[in-house]
Structure formats: C-alpha cells, structure tokens
Design an enzyme around this catalytic site. Structure first.
Site, PDB file in Angstrom:
ATOM      1  N   LYS A  91       7.464 -16.250 -28.925  1.00 51.72           N
ATOM      2  CA  LYS A  91       6.247 -16.453 -28.548  1.00 51.72           C
ATOM      3  C   LYS A  91       5.339 -16.210 -29.723  1.00 51.72           C
ATOM      4  O   LYS A  91       5.364 -15.133 -30.289  1.00 51.72           O
ATOM      5  CB  LYS A  91       5.799 -15.495 -27.393  1.00 51.72           C
TER       6      LYS A  91
HETATM    7  O1  G3P Z   1       2.472 -14.811 -19.547  1.00 51.26           O
HETATM    8  C1  G3P Z   1       1.053 -14.244 -19.771  1.00 51.26           C
HETATM    9  C2  G3P Z   1       0.700 -13.257 -18.424  1.00 51.26           C
HETATM   10  O2  G3P Z   1       1.695 -12.362 -18.433  1.00 51.26           O
HETATM   11  C3  G3P Z   1      -0.688 -12.734 -18.715  1.00 51.26           C
HETATM   12  O3  G3P Z   1      -0.988 -12.495 -17.295  1.00 51.26           O
HETATM   13  O4  G3P Z   1      -1.944 -11.323 -15.370  1.00 51.26           O
HETATM   14  O5  G3P Z   1      -1.788 -10.270 -17.877  1.00 51.26           O
HETATM   15  O6  G3P Z   1      -3.444 -12.097 -17.255  1.00 51.26           O
HETATM   16  P1  G3P Z   1      -2.081 -11.720 -17.099  1.00 51.26           P
END
Ligand code: G3P
Length: 223
Positions: A91
């Site tokens: 990533k």
């Molecule tokens: O895969 C990316 C994700 O983990 C981000 O999620 O909820 O931290 O915006 P969030």
C-alpha cells in the site's frame, strides 16, 4: 464483488474468514497501532511477522502499508514487504513520492494498493502508475460533507472508459449502506470493518421470523 476485511486484528480476521465470505485483508498503520499491546517494544520485524500471520489465515490479497515518505525508501520497504508472502499487496499513499514508488514497484511485478485517494485525478494517476487497486476513502469524504460514493462512481466510469485494469477497492466503509452503494455502482472490492460485516446479515424480520419458527417447531418435536 469481493469482500476484504479492514483490520489488523487476528481474531477478527479469523472470525470473518470462518464465515466463508472473506477474499482478502487490508491494513494500515493506524489499524496496526490498535492491536499492538506493547508499543515501546513493537519493531518493524514484529510488524512483518504480524503480516505473515494474517497471510497464514486468509488465502487472498493482504495489503501492508509502507511507513516512509520518500520514494526510494518506499521502494526498499515495498520490496521487503512483498517478500513476506506472495499474497502481500504493498500500500502506497497517493503522493508524488508515492506515485514514483508505485510505478517502480509495479513495473517490477509487485502489486500495489494506492491509498488515501480522494479525487478522480488521483485515481487516474494510480491506474497510470500500474496500481492493482485504488482505494477511495468514502467515509472520510462523507465526514467533510462530500459524497464519497460519487467519487467511486466517477472512478468506475473512468476506468471503464479506458479499460484500466486497476480494481476499485472501496475503503473507509462505515456502515452497510456503503457496501450496498459500492455494489450497485459495481466496485470490484469493498474493504469492510469487522463490525460492519456483522451488520450486513442482521434484519429484524429474520430475528422475529426465526423466533416464530422455533416456537412452532415444538409441534414437530411433539409429533
Ligand atoms: O482502508 C482504509 C480505512 O481503514 C480508513 O478507514 O474509518 O479510518 O476512515 P477510516
């Protein structure tokens, strides 16, 4: 549509894998930080060992994120992460340095997940750099009053127009409606937190219907 789980928690990964609906895993440094019990002594080798454990559980792509900002360092780390297991996808953030690293790594056969994508222009660049996956963060766009799913629609349309092979991996999913919308748009993958995977199967009519069936099943047992 493929389902990945968005977590670094081994118990969550095992539980989701047991449901038979899991196709892969995505992690990021924040998700890893959540599961580290002794942050003072957690090393880069520990991080790699943790990614290896995830690969042992799930037979599918496992995204592991680089933790450096310069392209040269991302390339070295990306090669190192990719060497953990054939299923590791590296990533890289959609920055200028990240783009250079993506191009170099993908040209050398390493699969890339372009992360922190918030615009169609970033998604075009990810595809041109050879990323295998692009990760638009829908929840974080919703958080700033911008329709996250509109970005997913744009990316799917653009990739269709040019037959880019990069797969659209909807990330930052917060609730089941995000999964439904991603499916209706035709996104390739949704990466879903464990809690939301559980929410996908819940319906009050299923619960009340089953309660009734179990009551009525008493007749069958008596007979
Ligand atoms: O895969 C990316 C994700 O983990 C981000 O999620 O909820 O931290 O915006 P969030």
């Amino acid at each position: 549509m493929r389902f990945f789980i968005d977590t670094a928690d081994l118990e969550e990964i095992k539980a989701a894998n047991d449901l038979g609906v899991l196709d892969g895993v995505t992690t990021n440094p924040s998700l890893v930080a959540k599961i580290v019990q002794d942050p003072e002594n957690f090393t880069y080798e520990d991080f790699k060992a943790h990614i290896a454990k995830i690969c042992d559980i799930v037979d599918g792509p496992v995204s592991a994120e680089v933790t450096t900002l310069l392209a040269e360092e991302m390339i070295v780390q990306g090669e190192d992460l990719a060497a953990i297991h054939d299923n590791v996808v590296v990533k890289c953030p959609l920055t200028l340095e990240g783009l250079k690293a993506m191009h170099h790594l993908s040209a050398n056969g390493i699969r890339i997940n372009a992360t922190l994508v918030f615009s169609p222009t970033q998604a075009i660049l990810a595809a041109k750099a050879g990323a295998s996956y692009v990760s638009p963060f829908v929840g974080r766009l919703d958080d700033i009053s911008t329709e996250g799913m509109a970005l997913v629609e744009q990316i799917v349309d653009i990739y269709d127009n040019y037959r880019f092979p990069t797969e659209v991996l909807v990330a930052s999913i917060r609730h089941p409606q995000h999964v439904v919308d991603a499916a209706l748009i035709g996104a390739d993958v949704a990466t879903i937190p464990f809690k939301v995977i559980g929410q996908l199967l819940k319906h009050p009519l299923t619960d009340t219907g089953l309660e009734r069936f179990m009551k009525d099943a008493a007749v069958i047992k008596k007979g």
